[in-house]
Design a protein around this motif. Structure first.
Motif, PDB file in Angstrom:
ATOM      1  N   UNK A   1       1.169  -1.406   0.141  1.00  0.00           N
ATOM      2  CA  UNK A   1      -0.325   0.388   0.199  1.00  0.00           C
ATOM      3  C   UNK A   1       0.711   1.349  -0.197  1.00  0.00           C
ATOM      4  N   UNK A   2       0.273   1.859  -0.840  1.00  0.00           N
ATOM      5  CA  UNK A   2       0.999   3.064  -0.565  1.00  0.00           C
ATOM      6  C   UNK A   2       1.086   4.395   0.844  1.00  0.00           C
ATOM      7  N   UNK A   3       1.715   4.933   1.469  1.00  0.00           N
ATOM      8  CA  UNK A   3       2.261   5.376   2.248  1.00  0.00           C
ATOM      9  C   UNK A   3       1.540   6.745   2.535  1.00  0.00           C
ATOM     10  N   UNK A   4       0.687   6.941   3.585  1.00  0.00           N
ATOM     11  CA  UNK A   4      -0.208   8.330   3.705  1.00  0.00           C
ATOM     12  C   UNK A   4       0.544   9.043   5.273  1.00  0.00           C
ATOM     13  N   UNK A   5       1.381   9.990   4.864  1.00  0.00           N
ATOM     14  CA  UNK A   5       1.674  11.634   6.364  1.00  0.00           C
ATOM     15  C   UNK A   5       0.777  11.835   6.628  1.00  0.00           C
ATOM     16  N   UNK A   6       1.059  12.821   8.154  1.00  0.00           N
ATOM     17  CA  UNK A   6       0.286  13.654   8.226  1.00  0.00           C
ATOM     18  C   UNK A   6       1.336  14.802   9.046  1.00  0.00           C
ATOM     19  N   UNK A   7       1.394  16.125   9.106  1.00  0.00           N
ATOM     20  CA  UNK A   7       2.145  16.741  10.669  1.00  0.00           C
ATOM     21  C   UNK A   7       2.602  16.215  11.470  1.00  0.00           C
ATOM     22  N   UNK A   8       1.513  15.062  12.329  1.00  0.00           N
ATOM     23  CA  UNK A   8       1.748  14.339  13.239  1.00  0.00           C
ATOM     24  C   UNK A   8       2.834  13.165  12.872  1.00  0.00           C
TER      25      UNK A   8
END
Length: 271
Positions: free
Chosen positions: A2-9
């Protein structure tokens, strides 16, 4: 995968502080005023009221490496700095350097969509005598070396990243963001000084995953007479370590030739 999803946290700037640098407050200001507000902490092996005061002033967590007194090596400091961050992405912010306001934003954006990221790194400028410069010979050579890794489809290529590293370390250490979950438990191995980062890139380059290149000038590396890089070059430590690194990619006779020309580019680190 799966493709990774990152956020500010998911991201932390961990400021690696040493002594009482007159530039560190500028570094703190640059990482606490990002357009994408992420986490910021400070780590040190030389605790002082000066550093603790700055941490309190800017409301950032402050960690002291108690083991450094028994193992005096920069690798220990950097490994400790990464271990103090409780996020998936970690940038070791060098205390003399500056990070442009969109550094965190663009790095996180480039990580999104990857499958197994190892590190991300950005283009950078240098700060010389208070003046930011980017169009200089040494930096332009590094950009040429990194050019094949601009396209996203080249990021997973072990062959291409190792060919790039075989001609020198074009990746600017303070610009690098690490993904510890996909890297060796010990990111940096004690022993090297000037080549500690290049040694790490070489080890990481053997692993399955992506070297994420953010082709924007997003940080500024300060060059000054008291910098560790300048001291190592003047003491010839860097020359010896560079040759050892070239030997990881080339037979010794070829390594000698490449190191000879590579050494000339280091002169630009002297003011």
């Amino acid at each position: 995968m799966n493709k990774q999803i990152f956020t500010a946290k998911d991201h932390t700037f961990t400021i690696c502080a040493y002594g009482e640098s007159k530039y560190i407050e500028e570094c703190i200001q640059s990482v606490t005023s990002q357009s994408l507000q992420t986490n910021v902490i400070m780590c040190t092996s030389t605790p002082s009221e000066f550093l603790e005061g700055l941490a309190k002033k800017y409301g950032i967590s402050y960690f002291v490496n108690e083991e450094r007194k028994f193992n005096s090596d920069i690798a220990t400091d950097w490994n400790f700095a990464v271990s103090c961050a409780n996020t998936r992405l970690v940038t070791i912010a060098h205390q003399d350097d500056l990070y442009k306001k969109d550094f965190a934003k663009k790095v996180v954006e480039h990580f999104n969509g990857t499958k197994r990221p190892l590190i991300a790194y950005t283009d950078y400028a240098e700060l010389r005598n208070g003046i930011e410069v980017s169009d200089i010979k040494n930096l332009n050579i590094k950009r040429i070396m990194l050019f094949p890794l601009r396209p996203r489809f080249m990021w997973p290529s072990r062959f291409m990243r190792r060919r790039m590293l075989s001609f020198g370390s074009a990746i600017c250490c303070p610009s690098v963001t690490y993904v510890p979950e996909n890297l060796p438990r010990q990111l940096f191995i004690p022993g090297y000084k000037g080549g500690i980062d290049w040694q790490a890139w070489e080890r990481f380059s053997r692993r399955k995953g992506e070297f994420v290149f953010v082709n924007d000038i997003l940080m500024v590396h300060r060059i000054h007479d008291d910098s560790e890089t300048t001291a190592l070059i003047n003491g010839n430590t860097r020359t010896r370590e560079d040759f050892e690194m070239f030997c990881k990619f080339w037979p010794k006779p070829i390594a000698h030739i490449i190191e000879h020309f590579y050494k000339k580019s280091e002169d630009s680190n002297n003011l």
